[in-house]
Design a protein around this motif. Structure first.
Motif: not given
Length: 199
Positions: A127-144
């Protein structure tokens, strides 16, 4: 038409007032039509009165349109703000539930409990991953994704039966540290979802 409720008409606002003025102009014209000879000055005054009524009606229409457009924009903005706040609240709630499961894993003594709790935790992480991916921030996505994959690796190690006590405690500490990083990242995403207050 003679039994008009003036109070109800005026209760509708400026539009009702404009209608009342037009109606009075109609009554004036109707009373003059039956006269054999009408003073031209009176007809000129009625024409001016009707022109004022017309201008007022057009003005009310324009302002009503502008006001409706403004209110619709305001409602749309409020819906966006509510959705953003709702999303931020969901992120914080999911992050808190995840943290509670992490506490359970850090206190668990057997491999089966750790595996069961991590299985439940995976839902919150997804669920958290979906929210983070919705931000369209590759750095945050890769870090998560890095944190999530590291958690899976540590969980696999924790569920192995041949891990000694010292190694297990080290892995649990690492597990808690990674989850703290996920919590901080989630808080950052939730903060980004909060709309800035407008003065």
């Amino acid at each position: 038409m003679d039994s008009l409720d003036i109070v109800k008409i005026l209760g509708t606002g400026i539009a009702g007032f404009g209608f009342l003025l037009m109606y009075l102009a109609y009554k004036l014209i109707a009373s003059l039509v039956i006269l054999p000879k009408v003073n031209p000055a009176i007809l000129k005054m009625i024409n001016r009165y009707m022109l004022v009524c017309f201008i007022m009606t057009v003005t009310v229409g324009v302002f009503t349109f502008m006001s409706t457009s403004y209110k619709n924009d305001l409602i749309a903005n409020q819906e966006t703000v509510i959705k953003s706040k709702d999303t931020a609240l969901n992120i914080l709630t999911t992050s808190q539930k995840n943290k509670l499961l992490v506490d359970s894993i850090s206190k668990a003594t057997d491999s089966q409990t750790i595996a069961e709790v991590h299985s439940r935790q995976s839902d919150y992480l997804d669920t958290l991953q979906k929210y983070i991916e919705s931000q369209h921030n590759p750095i945050q996505r890769d870090r998560f994704n890095h944190y999530k994959n590291s958690l899976s690796t540590i969980t696999d190690s924790l569920t192995m039966s041949n891990v000694d006590h010292k190694r297990r405690e080290f892995l649990k500490e690492k597990y808690v540290t990674l989850n703290d990083s996920i919590t901080r990242l989630s808080l950052k995403v939730a903060a980004n979802k909060q709309p800035a207050d407008k003065e």
